[in-house]
Structures are given as structure tokens and as C-alpha cells.
Write an enzyme that holds these catalytic residues in place. Structure first.
Site, PDB file in Angstrom:
ATOM      1  N   LYS A   1       2.187  -2.823   6.330  1.00  8.91           N
ATOM      2  CA  LYS A   1       2.482  -2.331   4.664  1.00  8.91           C
ATOM      3  C   LYS A   1       4.104  -2.386   4.161  1.00  8.91           C
ATOM      4  O   LYS A   1       4.067  -3.019   3.288  1.00  8.91           O
ATOM      5  CB  LYS A   1       1.533  -1.481   3.742  1.00  8.91           C
ATOM      6  CG  LYS A   1       0.404  -2.498   4.129  1.00  8.91           C
ATOM      7  CD  LYS A   1       0.112  -3.828   3.347  1.00  8.91           C
ATOM      8  CE  LYS A   1      -1.120  -4.106   3.691  1.00  8.91           C
ATOM      9  NZ  LYS A   1      -1.644  -4.829   1.762  1.00  8.91           N
TER      10      LYS A   1
ATOM     11  N   TYR B   1      -1.357  -0.258   9.881  1.00  8.43           N
ATOM     12  CA  TYR B   1      -1.910  -0.351   8.641  1.00  8.43           C
ATOM     13  C   TYR B   1      -0.371  -0.179   7.559  1.00  8.43           C
ATOM     14  O   TYR B   1      -0.148  -1.184   7.069  1.00  8.43           O
ATOM     15  CB  TYR B   1      -3.061  -0.133   8.279  1.00  8.43           C
ATOM     16  CG  TYR B   1      -3.331  -0.787   6.817  1.00  8.43           C
ATOM     17  CD1 TYR B   1      -3.476  -1.931   6.112  1.00  8.43           C
ATOM     18  CD2 TYR B   1      -2.997  -0.148   5.782  1.00  8.43           C
ATOM     19  CE1 TYR B   1      -3.915  -2.109   4.800  1.00  8.43           C
ATOM     20  CE2 TYR B   1      -2.982  -0.268   4.497  1.00  8.43           C
ATOM     21  CZ  TYR B   1      -3.678  -1.478   4.060  1.00  8.43           C
ATOM     22  OH  TYR B   1      -3.974  -1.829   2.513  1.00  8.43           O
TER      23      TYR B   1
ATOM     24  N   SER C   1       0.885  -1.223  -0.132  1.00  8.72           N
ATOM     25  CA  SER C   1      -0.123  -0.227  -0.027  1.00  8.72           C
ATOM     26  C   SER C   1       0.939   1.658  -0.079  1.00  8.72           C
ATOM     27  O   SER C   1       2.257   1.525   0.522  1.00  8.72           O
ATOM     28  CB  SER C   1      -1.008  -0.180   1.632  1.00  8.72           C
ATOM     29  OG  SER C   1      -1.544   1.405   1.263  1.00  8.72           O
TER      30      SER C   1
END
Length: 273
Positions: free
Chosen positions: A182, A178, A165
Site C-alpha cells: 500500500k 500488505y 491503507s
């Protein structure tokens, strides 16, 4: 931000018909009952390949398989971080199709939204388990199974694409951990690319906001405003990611490994997104 769970519709992605780069090839795509994963599976099938797809909900997964074509697709329901599910999915793929050429580690989660100061440590551990450790385990299992194959038909795992991401490359408000996961996945891509060469190529894609259920909190109710942050003036749709994924999986990228390609509508050319 991207992962397995959902598309609000594939939308208007790139124009032009696919080639036949996956003729006779088999791919395993995790988290592919909807959204980006399903778009990648569709692209592989459209280019002559067969796919095994995974997802948590058996009914949604069955719908995906029906749409892909039961003669070209196999569904195995389960959770990405469950060792038994991984073993079953990889084994059934090779048993059903006789080989395994490509792996897409698309399954991912983000159960935490807000600043890191309020992050639940249990949620953080779960994010790492699904987004990073499971990707490593899927890759190791796929490499081992593809090398064995059935009836001597398998040529070994040719390529892996990890779904990272844009959040893994910069600060990302309210989805910070998150992004941490990533970032770890991007580095895992580099490490695996070195260790698995020359037999298996390993690359990653880093999308910005794609219209999926997982990313809904980042744009719902303010999509036009969110799109203004992108030079291309729109959010991504799953097909925008499926095309680059197909490239990295295919022999068109035969001299590409250890790379992370940003698929971000131009967001990274600006100071903030």
C-alpha cells in the site's frame, strides 16, 4: 486496512442524502461485489451515475449488480491481476455505456498474516501483483479505452481513486507486507497524478480498519477493544470510505490530484493504532 471483499453490513455511515455529481458519468470499480467497493458503486449510482463492477465470484457479483440496478450496473467477473479480465472489463464498460469517466482501483488481497520473518516470498509477489501492478495496469487500460470511447461520446478518463491503507503509512503488526504494497500504491498515485495531468486526476484513500472480511483478523472477537484505539471510538464501515471516494472522483475535487486522504477515525493523530 481495506479492500474489495466484504462488509459485515454498511453500518451507520455519514448522514445526509447524496447530490447528483455523477449524472451521465460512468465509473469502473474493481473488487466491488461486496464491502468498500460495493459501497462506492452504490454511492455513484445514488448520485446519478452508472457503474461497471468486478469481482472474483460470479454469483456474488450478480447479486451486487441486481442490488445496484441492472439498468445502471454491469458486472464482469474475474481476477484483478488477470490481463484478459482487465481488457474484457474495460472494453465491455465502454461498449455498454459508451464512455468511461472514473476508475476506482479497489481490488486487493492480503494472503499473509504474521511477521515478515516468516513471510512466504510467493505470497509477497502475489500481493504486489494484485495491490500495485494491477492498479497500474487497470489505470493504463482505462485511460486508453476512455480516450477512444464509442460514437465520439467519451471525454476521456476524468479521475482515478486508488484504495491504499493506513498500513501503507506506518508500521502495521502482522500485515507488514500488505503495508509495503500500500505504500507502493501511494507512491504510484503520486507518479500517475504527475504523468496523467491535466486530463486525469489520480488520488488515493488510506482507510484504517474497516469492518470487511479482509480486515476481520484485525478485530474479530475484540471489536470493542480495537475501537478504543480510535479517537472516534468505532471501527469504520464501508460507507465511511464511499463518501470520500465520491468526493475525490467528482468535480468537487477538480483541483485535487496526487493526494492520499487518511480515512481512519482519528487513528493517525495517535502514536499507535
Amino acid at each position: 486496512m481495506a479492500d474489495d471483499d466484504v462488509a459485515e453490513g454498511l453500518g451507520s455511515g455519514p448522514e445526509g442524502g447524496p447530490g447528483r455529481r455523477f449524472e451521465g458519468r460512468v465509473a469502473l470499480v474493481t473488487g466491488a461485489s461486496r464491502g468498500i467497493g460495493l459501497a462506492i458503486a452504490r454511492r455513484i449510482v445514488a448520485e446519478g451515475g452508472s457503474v461497471a463492477v468486478t469481482g472474483r465470484d460470479p454469483d456474488t457479483l450478480a447479486e451486487a449488480v441486481a442490488g445496484l440496478g441492472a439498468d445502471r450496473a454491469l458486472g464482469v467477473a474475474g481476477k484483478a491481476d488477470d490481463a484478459g479480465h482487465r481488457a474484457e472489463a474495460v472494453a465491455r464498460t465502454v461498449e455498454h455505456f459508451g464512455r468511461l469517466d472514473h476508475l476506482v482501483n479497489n481490488a486487493g488481497i492480503n494472503p499473509a498474516y504474521g511477521p515478515l520473518s516468516g513471510l512466504d516470498v510467493g505470497a509477497a509477489r502475489k500481493i504486489l501483483e494484485v495491490n500495485v501492478i494491477a492498479a497500474l495496469e487497470w489505470t493504463r487500460d482505462a485511460v486508453a479505452a476512455a480516450a477512444e470511447g464509442t460514437a465520439g461520446t467519451a471525454a476521456g478518463l476524468r479521475s482515478v481513486v486508488n484504495m491504499a491503507s493506513l498500513a501503507g503509512t506506518t508500521s502495521a503488526a502482522n500485515i507488514g507486507f500488505y503495508g509495503v504494497s500500500k505504500a507502493a500504491l501511494i507512491n504510484l498515485t503520486v507518479q500517475l497524478a504527475d504523468e496523467l495531468a491535466p486530463a486525469t486526476r489520480v488520488n488515493a484513500l488510506a482507510p484504517a480498519v474497516v469492518r470487511t472480511r479482509l480486515a476481520r483478523a484485525l478485530y474479530e472477537g475484540r471489536e470493542e477493544e480495537a475501537a478504543r484505539a480510535y479517537p472516534l471510538r468505532r471501527l469504520g464501515v464501508p460507507d465511511d470510505v464511499a463518501g470520500p471516494a465520491a468526493f475525490l472522483l467528482s468535480d468537487d475535487a477538480a483541483w485535487v490530484t496526487g493526494q492520499t486522504i487518511l480515512v481512519d477515525g482519528g487513528a493517525s493523530v495517535r502514536a499507535a493504532w
